[in-house]
Motif scaffolding. Sequence first.
Motif, PDB file in Angstrom:
ATOM      1  N   GLY A 120       0.822  -1.202   0.000  1.00 42.53           N
ATOM      2  CA  GLY A 120       0.000   0.000   0.000  1.00 42.53           C
ATOM      3  C   GLY A 120       0.859   1.256   0.000  1.00 42.53           C
ATOM      4  O   GLY A 120       0.389   2.333  -0.361  1.00 42.53           O
ATOM      5  N   ASN A 121       2.129   1.102   0.393  1.00 46.39           N
ATOM      6  CA  ASN A 121       3.025   2.255   0.422  1.00 46.39           C
ATOM      7  C   ASN A 121       3.311   2.791  -0.975  1.00 46.39           C
ATOM      8  O   ASN A 121       3.631   3.967  -1.125  1.00 46.39           O
ATOM      9  CB  ASN A 121       4.348   1.914   1.127  1.00 46.39           C
ATOM     10  CG  ASN A 121       5.152   3.160   1.404  1.00 46.39           C
ATOM     11  OD1 ASN A 121       4.761   3.988   2.218  1.00 46.39           O
ATOM     12  ND2 ASN A 121       6.253   3.314   0.699  1.00 46.39           N
ATOM     13  N   GLU A 122       3.164   1.936  -1.985  1.00 49.81           N
ATOM     14  CA  GLU A 122       3.482   2.366  -3.353  1.00 49.81           C
ATOM     15  C   GLU A 122       2.669   3.594  -3.773  1.00 49.81           C
ATOM     16  O   GLU A 122       3.118   4.377  -4.604  1.00 49.81           O
ATOM     17  CB  GLU A 122       3.313   1.211  -4.350  1.00 49.81           C
ATOM     18  CG  GLU A 122       1.958   0.558  -4.368  1.00 49.81           C
ATOM     19  CD  GLU A 122       1.740  -0.508  -3.297  1.00 49.81           C
ATOM     20  OE1 GLU A 122       0.669  -1.151  -3.358  1.00 49.81           O
ATOM     21  OE2 GLU A 122       2.568  -0.696  -2.401  1.00 49.81           O
ATOM     22  N   SER A 128       8.416   1.245  -3.364  1.00 52.50           N
ATOM     23  CA  SER A 128       7.205   0.789  -4.046  1.00 52.50           C
ATOM     24  C   SER A 128       7.374  -0.620  -4.594  1.00 52.50           C
ATOM     25  O   SER A 128       6.389  -1.250  -4.973  1.00 52.50           O
ATOM     26  CB  SER A 128       6.828   1.756  -5.173  1.00 52.50           C
ATOM     27  OG  SER A 128       7.901   1.885  -6.090  1.00 52.50           O
ATOM     28  N   ASN A 129       8.598  -1.121  -4.628  1.00 46.80           N
ATOM     29  CA  ASN A 129       8.878  -2.472  -5.098  1.00 46.80           C
ATOM     30  C   ASN A 129       8.375  -3.469  -4.055  1.00 46.80           C
ATOM     31  O   ASN A 129       8.747  -3.381  -2.877  1.00 46.80           O
ATOM     32  CB  ASN A 129      10.397  -2.618  -5.292  1.00 46.80           C
ATOM     33  CG  ASN A 129      10.813  -3.975  -5.786  1.00 46.80           C
ATOM     34  OD1 ASN A 129      10.158  -4.984  -5.566  1.00 46.80           O
ATOM     35  ND2 ASN A 129      11.956  -4.008  -6.456  1.00 46.80           N
ATOM     36  N   PRO A 130       7.533  -4.435  -4.450  1.00 43.79           N
ATOM     37  CA  PRO A 130       6.998  -5.407  -3.490  1.00 43.79           C
ATOM     38  C   PRO A 130       8.077  -6.176  -2.722  1.00 43.79           C
ATOM     39  O   PRO A 130       7.822  -6.648  -1.614  1.00 43.79           O
ATOM     40  CB  PRO A 130       6.173  -6.368  -4.351  1.00 43.79           C
ATOM     41  CG  PRO A 130       5.961  -5.691  -5.648  1.00 43.79           C
ATOM     42  CD  PRO A 130       7.029  -4.656  -5.798  1.00 43.79           C
ATOM     43  N   ASP A 131       9.278  -6.273  -3.281  1.00 40.01           N
ATOM     44  CA  ASP A 131      10.366  -6.947  -2.572  1.00 40.01           C
ATOM     45  C   ASP A 131      10.748  -6.211  -1.286  1.00 40.01           C
ATOM     46  O   ASP A 131      11.364  -6.788  -0.395  1.00 40.01           O
ATOM     47  CB  ASP A 131      11.611  -7.060  -3.454  1.00 40.01           C
ATOM     48  CG  ASP A 131      11.430  -8.034  -4.608  1.00 40.01           C
ATOM     49  OD1 ASP A 131      10.496  -8.873  -4.549  1.00 40.01           O
ATOM     50  OD2 ASP A 131      12.217  -7.954  -5.570  1.00 40.01           O
ATOM     51  N   PHE A 132      10.389  -4.926  -1.210  1.00 41.40           N
ATOM     52  CA  PHE A 132      10.761  -4.115  -0.055  1.00 41.40           C
ATOM     53  C   PHE A 132       9.547  -3.620   0.723  1.00 41.40           C
ATOM     54  O   PHE A 132       9.654  -2.671   1.500  1.00 41.40           O
ATOM     55  CB  PHE A 132      11.640  -2.949  -0.505  1.00 41.40           C
ATOM     56  CG  PHE A 132      12.863  -3.418  -1.238  1.00 41.40           C
ATOM     57  CD1 PHE A 132      13.841  -4.148  -0.591  1.00 41.40           C
ATOM     58  CD2 PHE A 132      13.003  -3.183  -2.594  1.00 41.40           C
ATOM     59  CE1 PHE A 132      14.957  -4.626  -1.268  1.00 41.40           C
ATOM     60  CE2 PHE A 132      14.108  -3.645  -3.288  1.00 41.40           C
ATOM     61  CZ  PHE A 132      15.090  -4.373  -2.628  1.00 41.40           C
ATOM     62  N   LYS A 160       6.877  11.074   6.844  1.00 35.76           N
ATOM     63  CA  LYS A 160       6.247  11.381   5.559  1.00 35.76           C
ATOM     64  C   LYS A 160       5.100  10.405   5.375  1.00 35.76           C
ATOM     65  O   LYS A 160       5.056   9.360   6.029  1.00 35.76           O
ATOM     66  CB  LYS A 160       7.257  11.252   4.412  1.00 35.76           C
ATOM     67  CG  LYS A 160       7.770   9.843   4.179  1.00 35.76           C
ATOM     68  CD  LYS A 160       8.781   9.771   3.044  1.00 35.76           C
ATOM     69  CE  LYS A 160       9.232   8.347   2.810  1.00 35.76           C
ATOM     70  NZ  LYS A 160       8.608   7.663   1.736  1.00 35.76           N
ATOM     71  N   PRO A 161       4.152  10.706   4.492  1.00 36.64           N
ATOM     72  CA  PRO A 161       3.051   9.779   4.278  1.00 36.64           C
ATOM     73  C   PRO A 161       3.562   8.397   3.850  1.00 36.64           C
ATOM     74  O   PRO A 161       4.407   8.288   2.957  1.00 36.64           O
ATOM     75  CB  PRO A 161       2.241  10.447   3.158  1.00 36.64           C
ATOM     76  CG  PRO A 161       2.545  11.905   3.295  1.00 36.64           C
ATOM     77  CD  PRO A 161       3.993  11.949   3.714  1.00 36.64           C
ATOM     78  N   ALA A 162       3.048   7.353   4.516  1.00 33.70           N
ATOM     79  CA  ALA A 162       3.494   5.987   4.234  1.00 33.70           C
ATOM     80  C   ALA A 162       2.531   4.985   4.849  1.00 33.70           C
ATOM     81  O   ALA A 162       1.787   5.303   5.778  1.00 33.70           O
ATOM     82  CB  ALA A 162       4.895   5.764   4.802  1.00 33.70           C
ATOM     83  N   ILE A 163       2.578   3.781   4.334  1.00 33.06           N
ATOM     84  CA  ILE A 163       1.910   2.636   4.955  1.00 33.06           C
ATOM     85  C   ILE A 163       3.012   1.822   5.620  1.00 33.06           C
ATOM     86  O   ILE A 163       3.990   1.438   4.968  1.00 33.06           O
ATOM     87  CB  ILE A 163       1.154   1.768   3.930  1.00 33.06           C
ATOM     88  CG1 ILE A 163       0.094   2.594   3.200  1.00 33.06           C
ATOM     89  CG2 ILE A 163       0.542   0.541   4.612  1.00 33.06           C
ATOM     90  CD1 ILE A 163      -1.039   3.107   4.067  1.00 33.06           C
ATOM     91  N   ILE A 164       2.852   1.598   6.913  1.00 34.31           N
ATOM     92  CA  ILE A 164       3.859   0.850   7.652  1.00 34.31           C
ATOM     93  C   ILE A 164       3.202  -0.312   8.393  1.00 34.31           C
ATOM     94  O   ILE A 164       2.001  -0.322   8.645  1.00 34.31           O
ATOM     95  CB  ILE A 164       4.614   1.739   8.662  1.00 34.31           C
ATOM     96  CG1 ILE A 164       3.636   2.401   9.635  1.00 34.31           C
ATOM     97  CG2 ILE A 164       5.472   2.767   7.954  1.00 34.31           C
ATOM     98  CD1 ILE A 164       4.304   3.097  10.798  1.00 34.31           C
TER      99      ILE A 164
END
Length: 174
Positions: A120-122, A128-132, A160-164
Amino acid sequence: MNTRLQQTPSPWVVQHTERLAPGTDVLDLACGSGRHTRFLLERGFRVMAVDLNISGIDDLSGHPGLAMLEADLENGPWPLGNAQFGGVIVTNYLWRLLFPRIRDAVAPGGVVIYETFATGNEQYGKPSNPDFLLRDGELMDWFGDWQVSGFDQTYTDIPKPAIIQHICAVKPSA
């Protein structure tokens, strides 16, 4: 980004540091600029700070409670052998192959405090890479068999705005 903001410890880490035994040895894995290393040292913990490049904590060199280790966690051998710590803190870092090593690095009765970007962070930028990006509930998959004192996957706007996704869990004593 504001340098002061970069040095502010994660609210999750601050909240759960109270679960660490006073004066215990703590591993700050992928320590970066050392915001959590600094926070822990100020509170009397002994810290092993590990990163690919430890120049971000050069100013702490010689601190009596600090051991620094420059190591390639992704392409080299696990640099800590069988060492165990009363706490392991990992933030803003994900290399899935290390999860078994992180579990082993927590001493019985010790605490893992882990927080990084999730699916969701992308929509907010990098990573934004699913590996990370952690998959939904992935930290529970790794640490849910321990005594979980906190878990969440959520939106944040700090720094910063993010999904964690984050977890705090205590390793069983026996």
